[in-house]
Design an enzyme around this catalytic site. Structure first.
Site, PDB file in Angstrom:
ATOM      1  N   ASP A  51       0.838  -1.204   0.000  1.00 34.86           N
ATOM      2  CA  ASP A  51       0.000   0.000   0.000  1.00 34.86           C
ATOM      3  C   ASP A  51       0.874   1.256   0.000  1.00 34.86           C
ATOM      4  O   ASP A  51       1.501   1.572   1.011  1.00 34.86           O
ATOM      5  CB  ASP A  51      -0.901   0.010   1.248  1.00 34.86           C
ATOM      6  CG  ASP A  51      -1.817   1.220   1.274  1.00 34.86           C
ATOM      7  OD1 ASP A  51      -2.876   1.158   0.632  1.00 34.86           O
ATOM      8  OD2 ASP A  51      -1.456   2.238   1.910  1.00 34.86           O
ATOM      9  N   TYR A  56       3.385   9.614  -0.424  1.00 35.79           N
ATOM     10  CA  TYR A  56       4.513   9.009   0.299  1.00 35.79           C
ATOM     11  C   TYR A  56       5.845   9.200  -0.432  1.00 35.79           C
ATOM     12  O   TYR A  56       6.908   8.975   0.156  1.00 35.79           O
ATOM     13  CB  TYR A  56       4.291   7.499   0.536  1.00 35.79           C
ATOM     14  CG  TYR A  56       2.989   7.129   1.225  1.00 35.79           C
ATOM     15  CD1 TYR A  56       2.219   8.082   1.882  1.00 35.79           C
ATOM     16  CD2 TYR A  56       2.529   5.818   1.224  1.00 35.79           C
ATOM     17  CE1 TYR A  56       1.016   7.737   2.491  1.00 35.79           C
ATOM     18  CE2 TYR A  56       1.335   5.465   1.839  1.00 35.79           C
ATOM     19  CZ  TYR A  56       0.582   6.438   2.462  1.00 35.79           C
ATOM     20  OH  TYR A  56      -0.608   6.093   3.062  1.00 35.79           O
ATOM     21  N   HIS A 116      -7.121   9.661  -2.034  1.00 36.13           N
ATOM     22  CA  HIS A 116      -6.479   9.618  -0.708  1.00 36.13           C
ATOM     23  C   HIS A 116      -7.349  10.229   0.388  1.00 36.13           C
ATOM     24  O   HIS A 116      -7.378   9.739   1.517  1.00 36.13           O
ATOM     25  CB  HIS A 116      -5.135  10.350  -0.772  1.00 36.13           C
ATOM     26  CG  HIS A 116      -4.165   9.920   0.280  1.00 36.13           C
ATOM     27  ND1 HIS A 116      -2.822   9.755   0.055  1.00 36.13           N
ATOM     28  CD2 HIS A 116      -4.338   9.601   1.582  1.00 36.13           C
ATOM     29  CE1 HIS A 116      -2.226   9.350   1.159  1.00 36.13           C
ATOM     30  NE2 HIS A 116      -3.125   9.259   2.103  1.00 36.13           N
ATOM     31  N   SER A 147     -10.503   6.667   0.292  1.00 34.94           N
ATOM     32  CA  SER A 147      -9.870   6.598   1.611  1.00 34.94           C
ATOM     33  C   SER A 147     -10.321   7.782   2.448  1.00 34.94           C
ATOM     34  O   SER A 147     -10.494   8.889   1.919  1.00 34.94           O
ATOM     35  CB  SER A 147      -8.342   6.604   1.445  1.00 34.94           C
ATOM     36  OG  SER A 147      -7.717   6.588   2.703  1.00 34.94           O
ATOM     37  N   GLN A 170     -10.481   2.965   2.679  1.00 29.42           N
ATOM     38  CA  GLN A 170      -9.333   2.773   3.588  1.00 29.42           C
ATOM     39  C   GLN A 170      -9.391   3.841   4.679  1.00 29.42           C
ATOM     40  O   GLN A 170      -9.316   5.030   4.394  1.00 29.42           O
ATOM     41  CB  GLN A 170      -8.019   2.891   2.807  1.00 29.42           C
ATOM     42  CG  GLN A 170      -6.800   2.645   3.675  1.00 29.42           C
ATOM     43  CD  GLN A 170      -5.471   2.779   2.931  1.00 29.42           C
ATOM     44  OE1 GLN A 170      -4.611   3.558   3.329  1.00 29.42           O
ATOM     45  NE2 GLN A 170      -5.283   2.018   1.874  1.00 29.42           N
ATOM     46  N   LEU A 199      -1.404  -0.821  13.792  1.00 26.09           N
ATOM     47  CA  LEU A 199      -0.532  -1.001  14.972  1.00 26.09           C
ATOM     48  C   LEU A 199      -0.549   0.231  15.867  1.00 26.09           C
ATOM     49  O   LEU A 199       0.234   0.324  16.820  1.00 26.09           O
ATOM     50  CB  LEU A 199       0.910  -1.274  14.509  1.00 26.09           C
ATOM     51  CG  LEU A 199       1.080  -2.489  13.578  1.00 26.09           C
ATOM     52  CD1 LEU A 199       2.464  -2.492  12.943  1.00 26.09           C
ATOM     53  CD2 LEU A 199       0.858  -3.783  14.365  1.00 26.09           C
ATOM     54  N   LYS A 204       0.412   2.093  21.562  1.00 22.65           N
ATOM     55  CA  LYS A 204      -0.332   1.392  22.618  1.00 22.65           C
ATOM     56  C   LYS A 204       0.416   0.145  23.079  1.00 22.65           C
ATOM     57  O   LYS A 204      -0.186  -0.744  23.693  1.00 22.65           O
ATOM     58  CB  LYS A 204      -1.721   1.003  22.101  1.00 22.65           C
ATOM     59  CG  LYS A 204      -2.583   2.195  21.717  1.00 22.65           C
ATOM     60  CD  LYS A 204      -3.075   2.949  22.953  1.00 22.65           C
ATOM     61  CE  LYS A 204      -4.027   4.063  22.558  1.00 22.65           C
ATOM     62  NZ  LYS A 204      -4.452   4.864  23.735  1.00 22.65           N
ATOM     63  N   SER A 240       6.357  -1.470   8.485  1.00 23.50           N
ATOM     64  CA  SER A 240       7.597  -1.510   9.262  1.00 23.50           C
ATOM     65  C   SER A 240       8.790  -1.448   8.327  1.00 23.50           C
ATOM     66  O   SER A 240       8.748  -1.975   7.219  1.00 23.50           O
ATOM     67  CB  SER A 240       7.687  -2.785  10.104  1.00 23.50           C
ATOM     68  OG  SER A 240       8.916  -2.765  10.806  1.00 23.50           O
ATOM     69  N   ARG A 245      10.454  -7.103  12.524  1.00 18.00           N
ATOM     70  CA  ARG A 245       9.040  -6.742  12.722  1.00 18.00           C
ATOM     71  C   ARG A 245       8.219  -7.062  11.484  1.00 18.00           C
ATOM     72  O   ARG A 245       7.049  -7.460  11.592  1.00 18.00           O
ATOM     73  CB  ARG A 245       8.923  -5.246  13.026  1.00 18.00           C
ATOM     74  CG  ARG A 245       9.456  -4.860  14.395  1.00 18.00           C
ATOM     75  CD  ARG A 245       9.465  -3.354  14.502  1.00 18.00           C
ATOM     76  NE  ARG A 245       9.760  -2.883  15.834  1.00 18.00           N
ATOM     77  CZ  ARG A 245       9.872  -1.586  16.148  1.00 18.00           C
ATOM     78  NH1 ARG A 245       9.725  -0.663  15.217  1.00 18.00           N
ATOM     79  NH2 ARG A 245      10.122  -1.223  17.376  1.00 18.00           N
TER      80      ARG A 245
HETATM   81  N1  LIG Z   1      -5.043   6.510   3.686  1.00 17.17           N
HETATM   82  C1  LIG Z   1      -4.466   7.219   4.626  1.00 17.17           C
HETATM   83  O1  LIG Z   1      -4.789   8.394   4.864  1.00 17.17           O
HETATM   84  C2  LIG Z   1      -3.409   6.574   5.464  1.00 17.17           C
HETATM   85  C3  LIG Z   1      -2.967   7.176   6.640  1.00 17.17           C
HETATM   86  C4  LIG Z   1      -1.997   6.521   7.392  1.00 17.17           C
HETATM   87  C5  LIG Z   1      -1.498   5.305   6.962  1.00 17.17           C
HETATM   88  N2  LIG Z   1      -1.918   4.730   5.801  1.00 17.17           N
HETATM   89  C6  LIG Z   1      -1.390   3.437   5.309  1.00 17.17           C
HETATM   90  O2  LIG Z   1      -1.445   2.482   6.370  1.00 17.17           O
HETATM   91  C7  LIG Z   1      -0.129   2.005   6.653  1.00 17.17           C
HETATM   92  C8  LIG Z   1       0.025   1.710   8.126  1.00 17.17           C
HETATM   93  O3  LIG Z   1      -0.159   2.856   8.909  1.00 17.17           O
HETATM   94  P1  LIG Z   1       1.061   3.599   9.644  1.00 17.17           P
HETATM   95  O4  LIG Z   1       2.320   3.319   8.915  1.00 17.17           O
HETATM   96  O5  LIG Z   1       0.663   5.014   9.784  1.00 17.17           O
HETATM   97  O6  LIG Z   1       1.057   2.949  11.093  1.00 17.17           O
HETATM   98  P2  LIG Z   1       1.224   1.467  11.722  1.00 17.17           P
HETATM   99  O7  LIG Z   1       1.367   0.443  10.668  1.00 17.17           O
HETATM  100  O8  LIG Z   1       0.145   1.353  12.726  1.00 17.17           O
HETATM  101  O9  LIG Z   1       2.578   1.600  12.529  1.00 17.17           O
HETATM  102  C9  LIG Z   1       3.832   1.749  11.918  1.00 17.17           C
HETATM  103  C10 LIG Z   1       4.830   2.093  13.004  1.00 17.17           C
HETATM  104  O10 LIG Z   1       4.882   1.022  13.974  1.00 17.17           O
HETATM  105  C11 LIG Z   1       6.207   0.535  14.063  1.00 17.17           C
HETATM  106  N3  LIG Z   1       6.113  -0.946  14.142  1.00 17.17           N
HETATM  107  C12 LIG Z   1       5.799  -1.791  13.119  1.00 17.17           C
HETATM  108  N4  LIG Z   1       5.771  -3.060  13.550  1.00 17.17           N
HETATM  109  C13 LIG Z   1       6.076  -3.037  14.873  1.00 17.17           C
HETATM  110  C14 LIG Z   1       6.216  -4.042  15.861  1.00 17.17           C
HETATM  111  N5  LIG Z   1       6.031  -5.323  15.566  1.00 17.17           N
HETATM  112  N6  LIG Z   1       6.574  -3.643  17.114  1.00 17.17           N
HETATM  113  C15 LIG Z   1       6.743  -2.340  17.399  1.00 17.17           C
HETATM  114  N7  LIG Z   1       6.626  -1.342  16.500  1.00 17.17           N
HETATM  115  C16 LIG Z   1       6.289  -1.682  15.242  1.00 17.17           C
HETATM  116  C17 LIG Z   1       6.925   0.989  12.810  1.00 17.17           C
HETATM  117  O11 LIG Z   1       8.284   1.204  13.113  1.00 17.17           O
HETATM  118  P3  LIG Z   1       9.483   0.684  12.147  1.00 17.17           P
HETATM  119  O12 LIG Z   1       9.103   1.026  10.743  1.00 17.17           O
HETATM  120  O13 LIG Z   1      10.643   1.467  12.660  1.00 17.17           O
HETATM  121  O14 LIG Z   1       9.618  -0.788  12.385  1.00 17.17           O
HETATM  122  C18 LIG Z   1       6.226   2.301  12.497  1.00 17.17           C
HETATM  123  O15 LIG Z   1       6.786   3.342  13.255  1.00 17.17           O
HETATM  124  C19 LIG Z   1       0.774   3.136   6.137  1.00 17.17           C
HETATM  125  O16 LIG Z   1       2.116   2.736   5.991  1.00 17.17           O
HETATM  126  C20 LIG Z   1       0.068   3.490   4.870  1.00 17.17           C
HETATM  127  O17 LIG Z   1       0.344   2.543   3.859  1.00 17.17           O
HETATM  128  C21 LIG Z   1      -2.882   5.357   5.054  1.00 17.17           C
END
Ligand SMILES: NC(=O)c1ccc[n+]([C@@H]2O[C@H](COP(=O)([O-])OP(=O)(O)OC[C@H]3O[C@@H](n4cnc5c(N)ncnc54)[C@H](OP(=O)(O)O)[C@@H]3O)[C@@H](O)[C@H]2O)c1
Length: 282
Positions: A51, A56, A116, A147, A170, A199, A204, A240, A245
């Site tokens: 994704d 990005y 988006h 989204s 999304q 996550l 959390k 990640s 991870r």
């Molecule tokens: N449509 C939208 O508006 C929108 C908004 C936000 C996100 N998204 C999409 O959703 C995806 C996920 O959301 P997100 O990246 O914001 O947040 P997330 O997946 O909830 O969290 C990612 C963060 O958690 C850390 N992490 C990952 N696995 C872990 C584990 N097992 N233990 C501890 N920490 C861990 C990562 O660090 P490290 O990378 O350092 O491991 C990173 O800092 C995005 O990448 C994007 O593709 C879309």
């Protein structure tokens, strides 16, 4: 019930013969060579869905990983998102084609292209949707969706959409932000729900309820959160850049969170207050 899910599980998309892998790999804030390496690691670990988004700034890196992985194109599902329209449908369409080329070259396609955000206003939403419909019609994009859309934004599409409903919505989803109204609405329309920030960006990790469930099931807190999404019927998109991870997060199978514990996680909902990015505006 969902005990038979595997990393290869897929969901049908509405009005489409394509299916979406239930587990996705997010790449927000993953940059340059790190993004290429993370995508390669994810594909090696069994993820078949990435994704990304124009916002990005890493579509070219995702495309590079896709080619370097040598996995057949048809076996990988790529999503990207349009950030804003051009001055008209043609100029907006050009922005979409630019992303397709970055991800999959001149003759390529994108599996799923999303708007988006609804925040640019009605004209902006309409222009982007009409341009996405055009890209779908010529086969540059297989399916199109949205989204961060609330009910009102999806209902509004009925005024101008030929392709309806959108294949997916999304939105931010995790136990603290369950957005039940829009989730129920989307499910009633057959729209697939994707969970971003599954996550909670690790914010959390020390929550007592979550930690106690992780201990009970002998899983990481991340695995519990991803499993929670899978059992809710959502498509989680964990991100990640840490190799261990990436693998750990993909290992959310072979166990089931029982009904009582799903209810406990459901009980953590804080409504829109629980959002760390944004809740939709219904
Ligand atoms: N449509 C939208 O508006 C929108 C908004 C936000 C996100 N998204 C999409 O959703 C995806 C996920 O959301 P997100 O990246 O914001 O947040 P997330 O997946 O909830 O969290 C990612 C963060 O958690 C850390 N992490 C990952 N696995 C872990 C584990 N097992 N233990 C501890 N920490 C861990 C990562 O660090 P490290 O990378 O350092 O491991 C990173 O800092 C995005 O990448 C994007 O593709 C879309």
């Amino acid at each position: 019930m969902s005990s038979w899910l595997t990393i290869a599980s897929v969901l049908p998309l509405p009005n489409s013969h394509h299916r979406i892998p239930l587990l996705g790999f997010g790449v927000y804030q993953s940059h340059g060579p790190t993004c290429v390496q993370s995508c390669l690691k994810a594909l090696k670990a069994g993820y078949r869905h990435i994704d990304t988004a124009q916002y990005y700034g890493n579509e070219a890196q995702v495309g590079r990983a896709l080619r370097e992985s040598k996995i057949p194109r048809l076996d990988v599902f790529i999503t990207t998102k349009i950030l804003s329209p051009g001055i008209d449908v043609d100029a907006t369409y050009a922005r979409i084609i630019d992303s397709v080329q970055k991800l999959d070259g001149l003759d390529g396609y994108v599996d799923l292209f999303l708007i988006h955000s609804p925040n640019g206003g009605k004209e902006s939403r309409k222009l982007m949707w009409l341009a996405l419909e055009k890209a779908k019609e010529v086969g540059k994009v297989h399916d199109i969706g949205v989204s961060n859309y609330g009910k009102q934004h999806i209902e509004e599409m009925k005024e101008f959409a030929t392709v309806f409903p959108p294949a997916v919505n999304q939105i931010e989803l995790h136990p603290w932000c369950q957005q039940r109204e829009i989730v129920e609405y989307c499910h009633s329309q057959g729209i697939v729900i994707e969970a971003y920030c599954p996550l909670v960006r690790n914010q959390k990790a020390h929550d007592k309820t979550l930690v106690s469930l992780a201990e009970k099931y002998n899983k990481s807190t991340g695995q519990i959160l991803i499993r929670y999404c899978l059992q809710k019927g959502w498509v989680p998109l964990p991100k990640s850049d840490t190799p261990g991870r990436i693998t750990n997060n993909a290992d959310a199978y072979g166990f089931v969170i029982d009904r009582k514990d799903m209810d406990i996680l459901d009980g953590l909902d804080q409504g829109a207050r629980g959002a760390i990015v944004q809740a939709v505006n219904n």
